[in-house]
Motif scaffolding. Sequence first.
Motif, mmCIF file in Angstrom:
data_model
loop_
_atom_site.group_PDB
_atom_site.id
_atom_site.type_symbol
_atom_site.label_atom_id
_atom_site.label_comp_id
_atom_site.label_asym_id
_atom_site.label_seq_id
_atom_site.Cartn_x
_atom_site.Cartn_y
_atom_site.Cartn_z
ATOM 1 N N LYS A 197 0.850 -1.197 0.000
ATOM 2 C CA LYS A 197 0.000 0.000 0.000
ATOM 3 C C LYS A 197 0.885 1.246 0.000
ATOM 4 C CE LYS A 197 -3.899 2.178 2.228
ATOM 5 N NZ LYS A 197 -4.912 2.082 3.269
ATOM 6 N N CYS A 198 0.711 2.069 -1.030
ATOM 7 C CA CYS A 198 1.474 3.315 -1.146
ATOM 8 C C CYS A 198 0.826 4.377 -0.260
ATOM 9 C CB CYS A 198 1.490 3.785 -2.603
ATOM 10 S SG CYS A 198 2.206 5.440 -2.819
ATOM 11 N N PRO A 199 1.603 5.075 0.575
ATOM 12 C CA PRO A 199 1.028 6.107 1.446
ATOM 13 C C PRO A 199 0.408 7.277 0.686
ATOM 14 C CG PRO A 199 3.329 5.639 2.047
ATOM 15 C CD PRO A 199 3.031 4.891 0.796
ATOM 16 N N ASP A 200 0.913 7.605 -0.519
ATOM 17 C CA ASP A 200 0.354 8.718 -1.294
ATOM 18 C C ASP A 200 -0.844 8.298 -2.143
ATOM 19 O OD1 ASP A 200 2.143 10.455 -0.213
ATOM 20 O OD2 ASP A 200 3.145 10.974 -2.091
ATOM 21 N N CYS A 201 -0.718 7.151 -2.833
ATOM 22 C CA CYS A 201 -1.819 6.672 -3.673
ATOM 23 C C CYS A 201 -2.973 6.136 -2.823
ATOM 24 C CB CYS A 201 -1.338 5.553 -4.601
ATOM 25 S SG CYS A 201 -0.061 6.044 -5.783
ATOM 26 N N ASP A 202 -2.658 5.706 -1.600
ATOM 27 C CA ASP A 202 -3.617 5.095 -0.674
ATOM 28 C C ASP A 202 -4.279 3.860 -1.277
ATOM 29 O OD1 ASP A 202 -4.643 5.049 1.917
ATOM 30 O OD2 ASP A 202 -6.534 5.974 1.274
ATOM 31 N N GLU A 203 -3.525 3.169 -2.140
ATOM 32 C CA GLU A 203 -3.979 1.922 -2.749
ATOM 33 C C GLU A 203 -2.806 0.955 -2.805
ATOM 34 O OE1 GLU A 203 -5.963 2.184 -6.510
ATOM 35 O OE2 GLU A 203 -6.787 4.162 -6.028
ATOM 36 N N VAL A 204 -3.120 -0.317 -2.941
ATOM 37 C CA VAL A 204 -2.064 -1.316 -3.108
ATOM 38 C C VAL A 204 -1.495 -1.156 -4.506
ATOM 39 C CG1 VAL A 204 -1.545 -3.774 -3.190
ATOM 40 C CG2 VAL A 204 -3.104 -2.896 -1.444
ATOM 41 N N THR A 219 16.826 -2.158 7.145
ATOM 42 C CA THR A 219 15.753 -1.214 6.841
ATOM 43 C C THR A 219 15.320 -1.451 5.403
ATOM 44 O OG1 THR A 219 16.677 0.401 8.370
ATOM 45 C CG2 THR A 219 15.143 1.233 6.710
ATOM 46 N N ARG A 220 13.995 -1.479 5.184
ATOM 47 C CA ARG A 220 13.451 -1.679 3.843
ATOM 48 C C ARG A 220 13.059 -0.325 3.255
ATOM 49 N NH1 ARG A 220 11.931 -5.171 7.374
ATOM 50 N NH2 ARG A 220 10.013 -4.111 7.920
ATOM 51 N N PHE A 221 13.540 -0.035 2.035
ATOM 52 C CA PHE A 221 13.220 1.199 1.329
ATOM 53 C C PHE A 221 12.313 0.854 0.157
ATOM 54 C CE2 PHE A 221 17.139 2.062 3.525
ATOM 55 C CZ PHE A 221 16.957 3.343 4.014
ATOM 56 N N PHE A 222 11.188 1.572 0.033
ATOM 57 C CA PHE A 222 10.210 1.319 -1.020
ATOM 58 C C PHE A 222 10.086 2.536 -1.928
ATOM 59 C CE2 PHE A 222 8.856 -1.243 2.607
ATOM 60 C CZ PHE A 222 8.694 -2.488 2.030
ATOM 61 N N THR A 223 9.777 2.288 -3.219
ATOM 62 C CA THR A 223 9.476 3.346 -4.179
ATOM 63 C C THR A 223 8.266 2.901 -4.990
ATOM 64 O OG1 THR A 223 11.816 3.902 -4.385
ATOM 65 C CG2 THR A 223 10.348 4.759 -6.084
ATOM 66 N N CYS A 224 7.213 3.689 -4.950
ATOM 67 C CA CYS A 224 6.002 3.375 -5.707
ATOM 68 C C CYS A 224 6.289 3.545 -7.197
ATOM 69 C CB CYS A 224 4.860 4.294 -5.281
ATOM 70 S SG CYS A 224 3.314 4.007 -6.195
ATOM 71 N N THR A 225 5.932 2.545 -7.994
ATOM 72 C CA THR A 225 6.181 2.622 -9.438
ATOM 73 C C THR A 225 5.155 3.511 -10.138
ATOM 74 O OG1 THR A 225 4.908 0.597 -9.817
ATOM 75 C CG2 THR A 225 7.297 0.366 -9.541
ATOM 76 N N GLU A 226 4.047 3.853 -9.456
ATOM 77 C CA GLU A 226 3.020 4.712 -10.054
ATOM 78 C C GLU A 226 3.315 6.192 -9.836
ATOM 79 O OE1 GLU A 226 0.273 3.746 -11.891
ATOM 80 O OE2 GLU A 226 1.159 1.743 -11.812
ATOM 81 N N CYS A 227 3.524 6.589 -8.560
ATOM 82 C CA CYS A 227 3.670 8.017 -8.258
ATOM 83 C C CYS A 227 5.095 8.424 -7.876
ATOM 84 C CB CYS A 227 2.723 8.423 -7.133
ATOM 85 S SG CYS A 227 3.163 7.755 -5.504
#
Length: 108
Positions: free
Chosen positions: A66-73, A91-99
Amino acid sequence: MNFCDECGSMMKADDEKWVCGSCGYEELRDSATEQAMTTTQGQEGTTVVDMSDVDAAEVGPTVEQKCPDCDEVRTVRYEMKQIRSADESETRFFTCTECGKKWREDDH
């Protein structure tokens, strides 16, 4: 790098000998042993890698999160790094591929 036989502290090279900064113990340097040591000498510079021609799907593993900005999985890229002491989890680092939003997760 050499460690003191007396107290276990890291020793420093001083001309023809190793000297312990903690207890003062000294021992002669051995060039054959030092040849086998790994050093950081000559590794000071960094190289920039051009990733502009690489497809986003080829950059690291992905997972559904779940992306914190898109508020969707969404499909997100992730990487894990050890940024704290060795006895702490990575530590796990995530990057949303959409936004493109970036965030991190730590185990508490």
